[in-house]
Design a protein around this motif. Structure first.
Motif, short mmCIF file in Angstrom:
data_model
loop_
_atom_site.label_atom_id
_atom_site.label_comp_id
_atom_site.label_asym_id
_atom_site.label_seq_id
_atom_site.Cartn_x
_atom_site.Cartn_y
_atom_site.Cartn_z
N GLU B 15 39.85 123.81 -84.09
CA GLU B 15 38.70 123.23 -83.40
C GLU B 15 37.92 124.32 -82.64
O GLU B 15 36.69 124.36 -82.65
CB GLU B 15 39.18 122.14 -82.43
CG GLU B 15 38.08 121.41 -81.69
CD GLU B 15 37.06 120.73 -82.61
OE1 GLU B 15 37.45 120.30 -83.72
OE2 GLU B 15 35.88 120.67 -82.22
N ARG B 19 34.04 125.85 -83.34
CA ARG B 19 32.99 125.93 -82.31
C ARG B 19 32.52 127.36 -82.06
O ARG B 19 31.83 127.63 -81.08
CB ARG B 19 33.51 125.33 -81.00
CG ARG B 19 33.67 123.83 -81.09
CD ARG B 19 34.47 123.26 -79.95
NE ARG B 19 34.62 121.83 -80.15
CZ ARG B 19 34.09 120.90 -79.35
NH1 ARG B 19 33.43 121.26 -78.26
NH2 ARG B 19 34.25 119.62 -79.62
N ASP B 173 40.51 125.72 -68.93
CA ASP B 173 39.93 124.61 -69.70
C ASP B 173 41.04 123.68 -70.18
O ASP B 173 40.90 122.47 -70.12
CB ASP B 173 39.13 125.16 -70.88
CG ASP B 173 37.90 125.92 -70.40
OD1 ASP B 173 37.05 125.30 -69.74
OD2 ASP B 173 37.81 127.13 -70.66
N GLU B 192 35.72 118.95 -68.22
CA GLU B 192 35.16 118.21 -69.34
C GLU B 192 35.16 119.04 -70.62
O GLU B 192 35.37 118.52 -71.72
CB GLU B 192 33.74 117.74 -68.99
CG GLU B 192 33.11 116.77 -69.99
CD GLU B 192 34.08 115.68 -70.49
OE1 GLU B 192 34.86 115.13 -69.69
OE2 GLU B 192 34.07 115.40 -71.72
N ARG B 193 34.95 120.37 -70.46
CA ARG B 193 34.92 121.23 -71.64
C ARG B 193 36.26 121.18 -72.40
O ARG B 193 36.29 121.13 -73.63
CB ARG B 193 34.62 122.67 -71.20
CG ARG B 193 33.94 123.51 -72.25
CD ARG B 193 33.25 124.71 -71.66
NE ARG B 193 34.18 125.68 -71.07
CZ ARG B 193 34.03 127.00 -71.17
NH1 ARG B 193 33.01 127.49 -71.83
NH2 ARG B 193 34.88 127.81 -70.60
N ALA B 195 38.59 118.67 -71.95
CA ALA B 195 38.87 117.28 -72.32
C ALA B 195 38.19 116.90 -73.63
O ALA B 195 38.76 116.21 -74.47
CB ALA B 195 38.42 116.35 -71.19
N GLU B 196 36.97 117.39 -73.79
CA GLU B 196 36.20 117.09 -75.00
C GLU B 196 36.95 117.55 -76.25
O GLU B 196 37.00 116.85 -77.26
CB GLU B 196 34.84 117.80 -74.88
CG GLU B 196 33.88 117.54 -76.00
CD GLU B 196 32.66 118.46 -75.91
OE1 GLU B 196 32.20 118.73 -74.77
OE2 GLU B 196 32.21 118.92 -76.97
N ILE B 197 37.56 118.71 -76.16
CA ILE B 197 38.32 119.23 -77.31
C ILE B 197 39.64 118.49 -77.45
O ILE B 197 40.05 118.10 -78.56
CB ILE B 197 38.53 120.75 -77.16
CG1 ILE B 197 37.20 121.46 -77.41
CG2 ILE B 197 39.61 121.25 -78.10
CD1 ILE B 197 37.25 122.95 -77.39
N ARG B 199 40.45 115.48 -76.75
CA ARG B 199 40.29 114.13 -77.32
C ARG B 199 40.24 114.18 -78.85
O ARG B 199 40.62 113.23 -79.52
CB ARG B 199 39.01 113.48 -76.77
CG ARG B 199 39.20 112.80 -75.42
CD ARG B 199 38.00 111.92 -75.05
NE ARG B 199 36.84 112.72 -74.70
CZ ARG B 199 36.55 113.13 -73.45
NH1 ARG B 199 37.33 112.81 -72.45
NH2 ARG B 199 35.48 113.86 -73.21
N LEU B 200 39.75 115.32 -79.39
CA LEU B 200 39.59 115.43 -80.84
C LEU B 200 40.89 115.79 -81.55
O LEU B 200 40.98 115.69 -82.77
CB LEU B 200 38.54 116.50 -81.17
CG LEU B 200 37.12 116.22 -80.65
CD1 LEU B 200 36.22 117.42 -80.91
CD2 LEU B 200 36.56 114.98 -81.35
#
Lengths: 272, 357
Positions: B15, B19, B173, B192-193, B195-197, B199-200
């Motif tokens: 992931e 990015r 992070d 959030e940076r 958490a966003e990853i 969650r995926l």
């Protein structure tokens, strides 16, 4: 002295004394930059490159080799007289070189063993750096010298500025390059902490200890290093040998080697 | 986002790479753990551990399959935030050009709590005050930090004394705690940076047992510090000892080689060097790592201010543990122990501090 030659181009000379030619070859080894050098200076005297020897005086003389014969003593004075700036290049010229090992022995004894007619060999008892005989404007260390540093010194003298040749330890270059410390990680004896940078930490980059080619750094603490080298298993005779190589008579290495040699003598005396 | 459990690091690595991040993690090279680019978790030094002591580092088998069973490596985040050298400007005639500094997107996988603390110190140095460093800011913003909580502290670690570890509490992070039986990671997002990853990625909710096991890792690590420092009144204690005979004593052992400052993740000193090109009239200025242990560092009017080894060692230790507070409001030392391990003659900063009492 107005040495400047054709079209106001500075004139460069390269001189050889007792040496292996490796340092002056470094100039020819500047393949990518050689045309720039040749465009900025007139290479007026460089027998390694051309037998066409232009007359002096010269703006910049690069002097390779040590003083080891009576004839050298005369010739270096001539070189100084015809040179506006004199830069010595390599361990022979800056420290007497590996041939200064003769200083620890009797050169006549060697000669009598090696030569059929040793009386034909005119040589001095000691091999000495150029700075022991004439004023020197800059000393570029190394055995051999580093190509980038040579270009830096030539560029600096052409620009009339001080060359950027840091006298700190090899360790600074080693860490900047990202080498792990071979002493700490592998237990490999290394002279890097007492040796001047300039090579780009070449040997440690290949997992070898530093051999001290660039001579003592600005504030060497060989006594402290030697304690650690012994911890790593180096014997007293080995300690003597690591300091008696290319810069054997440079003062801090001389003292370090002598101290180890004294100890070796004591150990031999103590032996049953 | 609550903590989760992930079974493999490959989805995370994938992931991050998708990015645009270069993923840099620990690898075994030349018998040392180095921070280097990795493609998959199979590049990690599974089953290896380190033995660290003053002036000594050895890597060997741990007998387990853990990916992060070792302490701080010689590489910190410093190389990525403050590269060893950079060009400040070039000039040709009247034209001055300031090159846009490269600020690659790098994900550091496996950095430790002490390293995060070091980054926080660096942030104060480079971004605080009236002259923030824009190059540092760009490099820093392009770092994605995946911390790993230390399970096996080294023999020269003292983060507990410095209050910086062994558990990562901020500045990351993502933070991972590696657990065995079965092999898995408790993963927490630091913002959030992250958490966003997270969650995926394929994950399970962390159970109370997982969280307890993760806390136990940090609790055990905290009990196994190789070194300690009494930090009570340390700023005043060091500042009041400029005439201590201890400085001469340590100077008799110190090589003034600068290794300690080079491996220190907070040592930030640099020098600038001007160059002129041979042929085309180009000149410029570069900045490179320097050290308070070099003579050139304090050269004024052709001579160094701190000529003796004693003066230089005193400067370094006093800055780290005393005047750093005055200058930046924190300790300059974060307790990683790198200066102890990577000193070729094994000078131990914790011992030197104790002797100053």
């Amino acid at each position: 002295m107005g040495a400047t030659g054709r079209d106001g181009v500075p004139r460069l000379a390269v001189w050889k004394f007792a040496s292996c030619d490796g340092c002056q070859l470094t100039l020819l080894d500047c393949e990518d930059e050689l045309l720039s050098v040749a465009a900025r200076v007139e290479i007026a005297y460089f027998l390694e490159a051309s037998s066409a020897a232009g007359p002096g005086p010269y703006d910049l003389s690069l002097v390779e080799g040590s003083i080891s014969t009576p004839d050298d003593l005369e010739r270096i004075r001539h070189v100084r007289r015809v040179s506006r700036r004199l830069v010595t290049i390599g361990a022979c010229a800056t420290a007497g070189g590996i041939q200064a090992l003769r200083d620890f022995a009797d050169v006549r004894e060697f000669a009598s063993v090696v030569y059929a007619r040793p009386e034909y060999v005119a040589t001095l008892d000691r091999s000495t750096p150029i700075s022991a005989h004439v004023p020197v404007d800059f000393e570029l260390r190394g055995c051999p010298i580093d190509r980038r540093q040579l270009l830096e010194v030539v560029a600096a003298f052409l620009a009339g500025r001080r060359p950027v040749v840091p006298p700190h330890s090899v360790c600074v270059e080693c860490k900047a390059r990202g080498n792990p410390c071979v002493m700490v990680a592998h237990g490999t004896p290394c002279l890097g902490p007492v040796t001047q940078a300039g090579c780009g930490a070449l040997c440690p980059a290949f997992n070898r200890g530093c051999y001290g080619c660039f001579g003592p750094m600005e504030s060497p603490n060989a006594r402290a290093l030697n304690r650690q080298l012994r911890e790593l298993g180096m014997s007293t005779p080995e300690l003597v040998r690591v300091y008696r190589t290319f810069n054997a008579t440079d003062e801090p290495f001389l003292r370090a080697g002598d101290a180890a040699a004294d100890e070796a003598a004591r150990e031999a005396g103590d032996a049953p | 986002m609550d903590a989760v459990v992930i079974r493999s690091l490959d989805p995370l690595i994938g992931e991050l790479r998708s990015r645009g991040y270069t993923v840099v993690g620990p690898v075994s090279r030349d018998e040392v753990i180095r921070m280097s680019e990795i493609d998959a978790e199979s590049d990690l030094p599974a089953g290896l551990t380190d033995e660290q002591a003053p002036g000594r580092y050895r890597l060997g088998p741990a007998g387990d399959g853990m990916f992060f069973g070792f302490a701080a490596s010689p590489d910190s985040a410093k190389r990525f935030t403050q590269p060893p050298s950079r060009t400040l400007f070039r000039m040709h005639g009247e034209t001055v050009e300031e090159p846009e500094e490269p600020a690659p997107k790098v994900a550091l996988l496996g950095i430790r709590a002490c390293d995060l603390a070091a980054l926080a110190v660096q942030d104060r140095v480079f971004l605080g005050g009236r002259h923030p460093d824009p190059g540092y800011r760009r490099r820093r913003e392009n770092l994605f930090l995946v911390a790993v909580n230390c399970a096996v502290p080294g023999g020269t670690c003292f983060c507990v004394s410095m209050g910086t570890g062994p558990r990562a509490t901020s500045g990351y992070d993502l933070a991972l705690t590696e657990l065995a039986g079965p092999h898995r990671f408790v993963a927490e997002a630091g913002g959030e940076r992250g958490a966003e990853i997270l969650r995926l990625l394929p994950h399970d909710p962390a159970t109370e047992a997982d969280l307890h096991a993760a806390r136990e890792v940090s609790r055990c690590a905290a009990e196994h510090m190789g070194r300690s420092v009494d930090t009570d009144g340390i700023k005043e204690r060091v500042a009041s000892a400029p005439e201590s005979p201890q400085w001469q004593e340590v100077a008799s052992r110190c090589l003034t080689c600068a290794n300690c400052t080079m491996v220190c993740p907070t040592c930030f000193c640099t020098t600038v060097e001007d160059f002129t090109d041979l042929g085309d009239g180009t000149a410029g200025r570069t900045e490179r790592w320097d050290s308070c242990f070099t003579l050139g560092f304090t050269e004024v009017g052709g001579a160094p201010v701190r000529g003796s080894g004693a003066a230089r060692y005193r400067q370094w230790l006093t800055h780290k543990f005393s005047t750093w507070f005055d200058q930046f409001g924190t300790s300059g030392c974060i307790g990683c122990g790198r200066c102890i391990t990577w000193c070729p003659v094994g000078i131990d900063v914790t011992e030197e501090l104790a002797k100053l009492r």
